[in-house]
Enzyme design. Structure first.
Site, PDB file in Angstrom:
ATOM      1  N   THR A  70       0.840  -1.208   0.000  1.00  0.00           N
ATOM      2  CA  THR A  70       0.000   0.000   0.000  1.00  0.00           C
ATOM      3  C   THR A  70       0.872   1.254   0.000  1.00  0.00           C
ATOM      4  O   THR A  70       0.624   2.199  -0.765  1.00  0.00           O
ATOM      5  CB  THR A  70      -0.950  -0.002   1.228  1.00  0.00           C
ATOM      6  N   GLN A 175       0.689 -10.457  -5.247  1.00  0.00           N
ATOM      7  CA  GLN A 175       0.192 -11.834  -5.145  1.00  0.00           C
ATOM      8  C   GLN A 175       1.000 -12.803  -6.010  1.00  0.00           C
ATOM      9  O   GLN A 175       0.865 -14.021  -5.864  1.00  0.00           O
ATOM     10  CB  GLN A 175      -1.291 -11.898  -5.543  1.00  0.00           C
ATOM     11  N   SER A 194       4.924  -7.161  -1.279  1.00  0.00           N
ATOM     12  CA  SER A 194       4.788  -7.089   0.173  1.00  0.00           C
ATOM     13  C   SER A 194       5.126  -8.442   0.797  1.00  0.00           C
ATOM     14  O   SER A 194       4.619  -9.467   0.349  1.00  0.00           O
ATOM     15  CB  SER A 194       3.330  -6.720   0.478  1.00  0.00           C
ATOM     16  N   GLY A 195       5.967  -8.422   1.834  1.00  0.00           N
ATOM     17  CA  GLY A 195       6.472  -9.668   2.400  1.00  0.00           C
ATOM     18  C   GLY A 195       5.434 -10.560   3.056  1.00  0.00           C
ATOM     19  O   GLY A 195       5.530 -11.784   3.003  1.00  0.00           O
ATOM     20  N   HIS A 196       4.392  -9.956   3.678  1.00  0.00           N
ATOM     21  CA  HIS A 196       3.494 -10.795   4.477  1.00  0.00           C
ATOM     22  C   HIS A 196       2.609 -11.707   3.633  1.00  0.00           C
ATOM     23  O   HIS A 196       1.987 -12.624   4.154  1.00  0.00           O
ATOM     24  CB  HIS A 196       2.659  -9.952   5.447  1.00  0.00           C
ATOM     25  N   CYS A 345     -15.051  -4.646   2.104  1.00  0.00           N
ATOM     26  CA  CYS A 345     -16.259  -4.624   2.916  1.00  0.00           C
ATOM     27  C   CYS A 345     -16.427  -3.217   3.466  1.00  0.00           C
ATOM     28  O   CYS A 345     -15.541  -2.712   4.134  1.00  0.00           O
ATOM     29  CB  CYS A 345     -16.094  -5.620   4.053  1.00  0.00           C
TER      30      CYS A 345
HETATM   31  N1  PLP Z   1      -1.850  -5.371  -3.803  1.00  0.00           N
HETATM   32  C1  PLP Z   1      -2.444  -6.561  -3.790  1.00  0.00           C
HETATM   33  C2  PLP Z   1      -2.640  -7.293  -5.081  1.00  0.00           C
HETATM   34  C3  PLP Z   1      -2.860  -7.127  -2.585  1.00  0.00           C
HETATM   35  O1  PLP Z   1      -3.464  -8.317  -2.586  1.00  0.00           O
HETATM   36  C4  PLP Z   1      -2.654  -6.398  -1.385  1.00  0.00           C
HETATM   37  C5  PLP Z   1      -3.144  -6.924  -0.101  1.00  0.00           C
HETATM   38  O2  PLP Z   1      -4.178  -7.553  -0.040  1.00  0.00           O
HETATM   39  C6  PLP Z   1      -2.017  -5.164  -1.461  1.00  0.00           C
HETATM   40  C7  PLP Z   1      -1.625  -4.681  -2.680  1.00  0.00           C
HETATM   41  C8  PLP Z   1      -1.732  -4.353  -0.205  1.00  0.00           C
HETATM   42  O3  PLP Z   1      -0.700  -4.979   0.516  1.00  0.00           O
HETATM   43  P1  PLP Z   1      -0.152  -4.488   1.936  1.00  0.00           P
HETATM   44  O4  PLP Z   1      -0.956  -5.221   2.943  1.00  0.00           O
HETATM   45  O5  PLP Z   1       1.268  -4.871   1.963  1.00  0.00           O
HETATM   46  O6  PLP Z   1      -0.311  -3.025   2.000  1.00  0.00           O
END
Ligand code: PLP
Length: 398
Positions: A70, A175, A194-196, A345
């Site tokens: 994000t 993803q 994003s790592g998580h 949501c």
């Molecule tokens: N982009 C995609 C395709 C995602 O699936 C997500 C999280 O669901 C994000 C961006 C945002 O990721 P982060 O939680 O690291 O901000």
């Protein structure tokens, strides 16, 4: 509990946890500090940066560490909002994650246009090629793999098309990374992840920019990351991210098919599937078997993006109609499975998914979607168990 919500966040992986712990202990200094502990932390951070860059296939100094996707999305979009001419249009695929699409709409207003998407959920490159004859967007945003449906986007082809006109591609690989081969992603002008989502601790992401970009920082007040992102870097988080990505890449590449096997498996969509390893193909088979049996056992269900190449870990299914989709999630939770509706949501009231609407689904159908997203450790027995629970939930809900 059966965990089928990896696309929301993946459980912490052992390799990431171990790497994090070692780094947190061994590199206690601030990477910006001039003493030896600071220098050692800075070296660890740069080692992680080089690992990530070599996996992506780009130069290490083009990678900026951030707190997650994000923040990366907001940074790159803010960069364009401050550097593009004020009347230049930008093209943002209507299936992007809200961190891209909502931010772009807020920053660019009516200059933010939606390129056409096919019913499969993939960007319509024919349409784009046609439009590019007479128009020139400031950038195009096309993700690598969709978080709700798992549909793989033709990002390689899109990058090649845009490169001819030197139009930057902004690619959200959040993803894709850790599930599909990463090599080549570094050719996208701007790329983030994003790592998580792959089992690293939350709070670490990255943004790759073109070489020598004077990136307009989103966060101000520090010269970290070569002035591109202020704030003390999360050294252990970056080390864990690099470690788990390396781990996943090894798993993906362990048994790549031979050239003959690849030829025997042509891929109409062109992107990535041809280079799948045997382990990825096996995972795709497990997912397809689940889908086949789901359609058999729950009449009225349908698979979203059924004909498109998709991530092996994601199933988006339109479920038989109930009055509210959240009831499925609550019921399954009680039965012992964590799944998701996949869409945003708002104030407790489910809105139809913008992704499915862009694919041409009617709002009533788009509201019927459930998302099941698994991990590397998910077994065929787990998919079977999920199917049993879905059947039980449907008996109770209908
Ligand atoms: N982009 C995609 C395709 C995602 O699936 C997500 C999280 O669901 C994000 C961006 C945002 O990721 P982060 O939680 O690291 O901000």
């Amino acid at each position: 509990m059966l965990y089928f919500d990896h696309n929301a966040t993946a459980p912490l992986e052992r390799a990431a946890a171990d790497a994090w712990l070692v780094a947190a202990r061994e590199f206690p200094g601030n990477p910006s500090s001039p003493h030896r502990l600071g220098t050692r932390a800075e070296m660890a951070l740069d080692r992680a940066r080089r690992t990530l860059a070599s996996i992506l296939g780009c130069e290490a100094d083009t990678v900026v560490w951030t707190s997650g996707a994000t923040e990366s999305a907001n940074t790159v979009l803010r960069h364009f909002a401050t550097t593009l001419p004020p009347d230049q249009e930008v093209w943002v695929s209507p299936t992007e994650h809200p961190c891209v699409i909502e931010t772009a709409r807020r920053l660019f207003g009516s200059r933010c246009l939606s390129p056409r998407v096919k019913a499969s959920g993939q960007l319509d490159l024919g349409w784009m090629q046609d439009q590019l004859r007479s128009r020139r967007p400031g950038f195009v945003a096309c993700m690598a793999a969709n978080n709700e449906t798992g549909v793989l986007q033709p990002w390689r082809e899109c990058a090649a098309l845009l490169q001819k006109d030197q139009i930057p591609l902004v690619c959200d690989a959040t993803q894709w990374l850790g599930r599909m081969p990463a090599l080549g992603l570094g050719t996208c002008s701007f790329l983030f992840g994003s790592g998580h989502k792959l089992g690293a601790p939350r709070g670490t992401g990255f943004l790759k920019c073109p070489p020598a970009t004077r990136l307009e920082p989103l966060l101000l007040g520090g010269a970290q990351e070569e002035g591109r992102r202020a704030g003390t870097e999360n050294v252990a988080g970056a080390v864990a991210f690099a470690a788990i990505l390396e781990n996943c890449e090894q798993r993906i590449r362990r048994d790549k098919p031979t050239a003959n096997e690849e030829q025997a498996c042509p891929n109409a969509a062109g992107t990535a599937v041809a280079s799948q390893s045997k382990v990825v193909k096996l995972k795709v088979q497990q997912r397809s078997e689940f889908e086949r049996r789901l359609l058999e056992r729950l009449p009225g269900a349908a698979i979203v993006g059924a004909d498109a190449p998709r991530l092996w870990n994601t199933v988006s299914a339109l479920m038989p109609r109930t009055d509210c989709q959240q009831r499925w999630v609550v019921k399954l939770d009680r039965l012992g499975a964590a799944v998701s509706t996949g869409s945003a949501c708002a104030s407790g009231k489910e809105k139809p998914s913008h992704v499915l609407l862009a694919m041409g689904y009617a709002p009533e159908d788009a509201s019927r979607a459930l998302r099941f997203s698994c991990g590397w450790e998910t077994t065929p027995a787990d998919w079977d168990r999920l199917l049993d629970l879905l059947e039980q939930a449907w008996l109770a809900l209908r």
